[in-house]
Scaffold this motif. Structure first.
Motif, PDB file in Angstrom:
ATOM      1  N   HIS A  73       0.498  -1.068   0.165  1.00 21.58           N
ATOM      2  CA  HIS A  73      -0.127  -0.318   0.468  1.00 21.58           C
ATOM      3  C   HIS A  73       1.384   1.317   0.003  1.00 21.58           C
ATOM      4  N   LEU A  74       1.152   2.302  -0.766  1.00 22.97           N
ATOM      5  CA  LEU A  74       1.951   3.342  -1.139  1.00 22.97           C
ATOM      6  C   LEU A  74       0.934   4.446  -1.511  1.00 22.97           C
ATOM      7  N   ILE A  75       1.008   5.804  -1.556  1.00 20.22           N
ATOM      8  CA  ILE A  75       1.288   6.906  -1.806  1.00 20.22           C
ATOM      9  C   ILE A  75       2.769   7.374  -2.537  1.00 20.22           C
ATOM     10  N   VAL A  76       2.076   8.460  -3.105  1.00 18.33           N
ATOM     11  CA  VAL A  76       2.653   9.483  -4.469  1.00 18.33           C
ATOM     12  C   VAL A  76       2.050  10.344  -4.525  1.00 18.33           C
ATOM     13  N   GLU A  77       2.952  11.641  -4.121  1.00 18.83           N
ATOM     14  CA  GLU A  77       2.732  12.988  -4.488  1.00 18.83           C
ATOM     15  C   GLU A  77       4.277  13.496  -5.188  1.00 18.83           C
ATOM     16  N   PRO A  78       3.725  14.966  -5.645  1.00 19.31           N
ATOM     17  CA  PRO A  78       4.679  15.641  -6.527  1.00 19.31           C
ATOM     18  C   PRO A  78       6.220  16.251  -5.185  1.00 19.31           C
ATOM     19  N   TYR A  79       7.105  16.314  -5.871  1.00 17.70           N
ATOM     20  CA  TYR A  79       8.324  16.259  -4.547  1.00 17.70           C
ATOM     21  C   TYR A  79       8.666  17.430  -4.746  1.00 17.70           C
ATOM     22  N   THR A  80       9.400  18.602  -3.956  1.00 16.96           N
ATOM     23  CA  THR A  80       9.878  19.954  -4.615  1.00 16.96           C
ATOM     24  C   THR A  80      10.799  20.266  -3.543  1.00 16.96           C
ATOM     25  N   GLU A  81      11.119  20.841  -3.640  1.00 21.19           N
ATOM     26  CA  GLU A  81      13.055  20.550  -2.356  1.00 21.19           C
ATOM     27  C   GLU A  81      12.609  21.351  -1.197  1.00 21.19           C
ATOM     28  N   GLY A  82      13.286  20.601  -0.400  1.00 21.69           N
ATOM     29  CA  GLY A  82      12.874  21.522   1.118  1.00 21.69           C
ATOM     30  C   GLY A  82      11.335  21.362   2.020  1.00 21.69           C
ATOM     31  N   MET A  83      10.560  20.212   0.994  1.00 18.35           N
ATOM     32  CA  MET A  83       9.205  19.956   1.453  1.00 18.35           C
ATOM     33  C   MET A  83       8.904  19.084   2.895  1.00 18.35           C
ATOM     34  N   PRO A  84       8.259  20.030   3.651  1.00 19.15           N
ATOM     35  CA  PRO A  84       8.464  19.451   5.331  1.00 19.15           C
ATOM     36  C   PRO A  84       7.664  17.666   5.006  1.00 19.15           C
ATOM     37  N   ASP A  85       8.431  16.958   5.717  1.00 17.87           N
ATOM     38  CA  ASP A  85       8.034  14.506   6.099  1.00 17.87           C
ATOM     39  C   ASP A  85       6.602  15.061   6.579  1.00 17.87           C
ATOM     40  N   PRO A  86       5.841  13.945   5.139  1.00 18.73           N
ATOM     41  CA  PRO A  86       4.508  13.755   5.990  1.00 18.73           C
ATOM     42  C   PRO A  86       3.895  13.466   7.069  1.00 18.73           C
ATOM     43  N   VAL A  87       2.763  14.205   7.618  1.00 18.79           N
ATOM     44  CA  VAL A  87       1.826  13.840   8.705  1.00 18.79           C
ATOM     45  C   VAL A  87       0.962  12.452   8.726  1.00 18.79           C
ATOM     46  N   SER A  88       0.456  13.248   7.738  1.00 20.07           N
ATOM     47  CA  SER A  88      -0.613  12.256   7.749  1.00 20.07           C
ATOM     48  C   SER A  88      -1.718  12.647   6.047  1.00 20.07           C
ATOM     49  N   LYS A 145      14.156  14.480  -8.022  1.00 15.44           N
ATOM     50  CA  LYS A 145      14.158  13.325  -7.016  1.00 15.44           C
ATOM     51  C   LYS A 145      14.061  12.580  -6.447  1.00 15.44           C
ATOM     52  N   LEU A 146      13.921  11.156  -5.858  1.00 15.54           N
ATOM     53  CA  LEU A 146      12.873  10.322  -5.576  1.00 15.54           C
ATOM     54  C   LEU A 146      13.279  10.117  -4.099  1.00 15.54           C
ATOM     55  N   VAL A 147      11.794  10.640  -3.435  1.00 15.38           N
ATOM     56  CA  VAL A 147      12.357  10.162  -2.069  1.00 15.38           C
ATOM     57  C   VAL A 147      11.422   8.576  -1.992  1.00 15.38           C
ATOM     58  N   PHE A 148      11.811   8.271  -0.994  1.00 16.80           N
ATOM     59  CA  PHE A 148      11.262   6.560  -0.820  1.00 16.80           C
ATOM     60  C   PHE A 148      11.307   6.504   0.876  1.00 16.80           C
ATOM     61  N   ILE A 149      10.406   6.324   1.043  1.00 14.46           N
ATOM     62  CA  ILE A 149       9.948   6.547   3.065  1.00 14.46           C
ATOM     63  C   ILE A 149       8.415   5.920   3.218  1.00 14.46           C
ATOM     64  N   ASN A 150       9.555   4.754   4.553  1.00 15.64           N
ATOM     65  CA  ASN A 150       9.145   3.933   4.913  1.00 15.64           C
ATOM     66  C   ASN A 150       8.326   3.921   6.210  1.00 15.64           C
ATOM     67  N   SER A 151       6.738   3.991   5.652  1.00 18.43           N
ATOM     68  CA  SER A 151       5.466   4.576   7.112  1.00 18.43           C
ATOM     69  C   SER A 151       5.330   2.960   7.407  1.00 18.43           C
ATOM     70  N   TYR A 154      11.759   8.560 -18.525  1.00 17.52           N
ATOM     71  CA  TYR A 154      11.891   8.700 -17.208  1.00 17.52           C
ATOM     72  C   TYR A 154      10.743   9.502 -15.993  1.00 17.52           C
ATOM     73  N   ALA A 155      10.722   8.931 -14.783  1.00 15.88           N
ATOM     74  CA  ALA A 155      10.093  10.038 -14.072  1.00 15.88           C
ATOM     75  C   ALA A 155      10.500  10.755 -13.003  1.00 15.88           C
ATOM     76  N   ARG A 156      10.186  11.699 -12.460  1.00 17.73           N
ATOM     77  CA  ARG A 156      11.147  12.856 -11.673  1.00 17.73           C
ATOM     78  C   ARG A 156      10.330  13.119 -10.804  1.00 17.73           C
ATOM     79  N   ASP A 157      10.994  13.938  -9.518  1.00 25.04           N
ATOM     80  CA  ASP A 157      10.680  14.522  -8.393  1.00 25.04           C
ATOM     81  C   ASP A 157       8.640  13.921  -7.773  1.00 25.04           C
TER      82      ASP A 157
END
Length: 719
Positions: free
Chosen positions: A502-517, A542-548, A579-582
């Motif tokens: 189960h995963l969630i994807v969203e656009p990434y921008t530099e300096g965005m805060p970590d997700p809370v909910s 970038k690709l930011v990969f978070i294990n939650s 290629y996908a990005r951000d």
């Protein structure tokens, strides 16, 4: 040939616009110095400089040609450079390894865009400049107007040494205001008749002589004091002042020549021999370690290879500059770049296709050698206890690209070997085997540049090739949040496969805060971050990969497999396969089986979940945008701007620079594909441009739909 010391050597680049007459002038210089017995012509295809078949085919210089002349016990190494902007790499190479630029100006047209481009490089490399006005026998030549243009562009640093008494087909005499003499020639040029200045020219000559004396005095305090006292300098004092002014670029002497008729050439050679700075007068060059390396013949031996030529019956001819020390036949040297050893079996002074064998060359000299085992353009060879390495030649970005392929697929390997060999001769040919675009792409400086490569491939290498438009490296990204889950389950006797992600994807921008909910369809998903990876993608973004994942729903050991599945889909986006990005991916839940779960199962589950979420996250296509600078004569400005607006360009600004208009814009790479041809057609070849990658931006919606349809059709054909 005698062995010339560092303080007897002068290195000179002969540069200028296409058609300004450099190759013809070089013939007259070689003739005057006694190197050749008869002057060749471009039309008869028998010049020293243009000896390669492709140059004789097109009637244009393609490669820089190194030659030398001995003049009054001095050695002048001269590099005749191509004038076309497509072959600017040759001029850049020459300006980097020489100490003086002779900038030839076509008397018919005055300073052209090619002249401006070359002059900007002399500024960048801090090289002294002498202007030579050629083709004074043209009926279109207006010397006084030309000098007004030059002073407007280059300022009062332009100081006349000479001026013609009259221009046009009858040109045969000039006034030299340094020597204060009249020079005249018979119909065949050559040795001049030197006389006193006629009375009707004396006033003008004195006025120009005074300006020259003042300009020379400004470069030396003692000369300035003498000038204030007596308002005059001796010839030797003037030469010394001019030499110092050349080194500091505070004076640009202007000479007159008619290269085609060998008029004014001998006097020019005298000036080069007497006044132009020696190698020992110029600032030292730094090696890659930042150490200044002095041109000292008693120092450690180091030679820098700046050019490779491929010649029939000989193979590779390697051209070098002695950066320090002395190189001798039989020397064993170390290749600092490649870690190999080389023996110098022969040394030559260069004269186009002919070479003069020598036993040794001193610091600052230019020569060539043959039959080296493993030396490439840009390599440095050093003697023992020396590890100097040089990397000071930087070439401009490419302007024109095409995909290339052999007409016969069996020739592909031979084609690639030939391309790599040709790149040694001209480093501005850049060859790229693109895994992303599934094409071999050749980048160059213009359409003519690549046409020359094709001619050589088919005529020299006997490999028929064809060009096609290179694909554009689009990127894909998302514009909103989306959630997906996928269960991979397979049972086939014995151990099966099971993994659910189960995963969630969203656009990434530099300096965005970590997700809370997150909130999807009224349901809240709270995040409890266990780990985070920020991956700089090799294709940009970038690709930011978070294990939650909480509660042990997925073992930590399966996370690398989940990331691998996501990366596989990042390498082939769902819209166009680009290629996908951000993108930020948050894995927040899943399921596993105590027996059937393995890395493959979770990789496949993650790949499918990511693909589903990506498609729901407002996917968009991004295209590469380039910064574009166009240098154009003002009378073509309107046409150039209209053309750019039709290419989806955004005009960022306009400015005036050195007599030309400079237009700055941002333009999609797709619209640059044939821009060099279009600009040349619009301006009659009088404009030039440069590009630099800027960013990726969203494509307009209509173009996105078109690209998706094209990709679907291509995919269907492959199936």
């Amino acid at each position: 040939m005698k062995v010339y010391q560092t303080n007897e050597i002068k290195n000179i680049a002969l540069v200028g616009s296409a058609g300004s007459g450099k190759t013809t002038l070089a013939e007259s210089m070689l003739f005057e110095a006694g190197i050749i017995k008869r002057r060749g012509t471009v039309e008869q295809k028998n010049t020293v400089s243009d000896y390669f078949p492709v140059e004789q085919e097109y009637g244009y210089s393609v490669f820089p040609t190194v030659f030398h002349v001995e003049w009054n016990n001095k050695k002048l190494n001269i590099i005749d450079c191509p004038g076309s902007d497509d072959f600017v790499g040759g001029a850049i190479t020459a300006l980097n390894v020489t100490d003086q630029a002779l900038v030839l100006i076509n008397g018919q047209y005055g300073p052209e865009v090619g002249t401006q481009n070359i002059f900007r490089y002399t500024e960048k490399f801090k090289k002294p400049v002498i202007f030579l006005v050629n083709q004074l026998d043209s009926d279109k030549c207006d010397f006084d107007n030309l000098m007004s243009q030059m002073r407007e562009i280059y300022g009062n640093k332009c100081v006349q040494i000479q001026y013609p008494i009259a221009t046009g087909p009858g040109f045969n005499s000039l006034i030299d205001v340094l020597l204060m003499k009249k020079y005249s020639w018979g119909p065949d040029g050559g040795k001049p008749t030197i006389e006193d200045i006629p009375a009707d020219q004396m006033e003008k000559a004195k006025e120009l002589n005074k300006a020259l004396v003042e300009a020379a005095a400004e470069n030396d305090e003692s000369l300035m004091e003498k000038f204030f006292e007596s308002e005059s300098l001796t010839e030797d004092e003037m030469r010394e002042g001019i030499r110092k002014g050349l080194v500091t670029r505070s004076i640009f002497p202007v000479f007159c020549v008619c290269g085609g008729k060998d008029m004014g050439v001998r006097r020019l050679m005298e000036f080069l021999g007497n006044v132009v700075p020696f190698v020992s007068d110029m600032p030292s060059i730094s090696n890659t370690a930042g150490e200044e390396v002095k041109a000292d013949s008693d120092g450690p031996t180091s030679i820098y290879f700046f050019k490779t030529g491929m010649e029939p019956h000989i193979g590779e001819v390697s051209y070098f500059k002695v950066m320090s020390g002395t190189v001798k036949v039989g020397d064993d040297l170390n290749n600092i770049d490649r870690g190999s050893k080389e023996r110098i079996s022969s040394l030559y002074a260069c004269a186009g296709a002919t070479r003069v064998a020598v036993d040794e060359l001193k610091a600052g000299d230019i020569g060539c050698t043959v039959k080296l085992k493993d030396v490439k353009t840009g390599n440095t060879l050093c003697g023992k206890d020396c590890e100097y390495k040089f990397d000071f030649i930087k070439y401009p970005n490419s302007k024109y690209s095409r995909a290339i392929k052999a007409k016969n697929q069996a020739d592909t390997e031979k084609m690639m070997a030939a391309l790599n060999k040709m790149r040694q001769e001209d480093p501005t040919w850049v060859v790229e085997q693109s895994k992303e675009l599934r094409q071999t792409i050749v980048h160059g400086q213009g359409e003519f540049h690549l046409r020359t490569l094709k001619w050589r491939m088919e005529n020299n290498e006997k490999i028929p090739v064809e060009y096609e438009e290179s694909r554009i490296p689009y990127r894909e990204t998302i514009t909103k949040q989306a959630r997906a889950d996928y269960r991979h389950k397979k049972q086939s006797g014995g151990a099966g496969q099971f993994g659910e992600v189960h995963l969630i994807v969203e656009p990434y921008t530099e300096g965005m805060p970590d997700p809370v909910s997150y909130n999807f369809k009224g349901q809240e998903y709270k995040m409890n971050i266990k780990s985070k990876e920020e991956i700089d993608l090799e294709w940009g973004g970038k690709l930011v990969f978070i294990n939650s994942v909480v509660g042990g729903a997925i073992d930590l050991r399966f996370m690398p497999a989940i990331l691998k599945g996501v990366m596989e889909r990042m390498e082939s986006g769902p819209l166009t396969g680009s290629y996908a990005r951000d993108v930020r991916v948050v894995v927040y839940d899943g399921k596993m089986h105590p027996v059937d779960s393995n890395e493959l199962s979770f990789m496949l589950a993650a790949r499918n979940a990511f693909s589903m979420a990506f498609k729901e996250a407002g996917p968009k296509i991004l295209e590469p945008i380039y910064d574009l600078e166009v240098f154009v004569p003002s009378d073509y400005m309107g046409d150039v701007m209209s053309d750019l607006q039709g290419r989806r360009a955004i005009i960022m600004g306009m400015d005036s620079e050195a007599g030309y208009q400079k237009l700055s814009a941002k333009i999609p790479l797709k619209e640059l594909a044939s821009y060099s041809i279009a600009l040349s057609s619009l301006t009659g070849g009088r404009a030039s441009f440069s590009t630099k990658f800027s960013s990726y931006e969203l494509v307009p919606n209509d173009i996105q739909q078109q690209l998706i349809k094209e990709h679907e059709a291509e995919t269907k054909d492959e199936e």
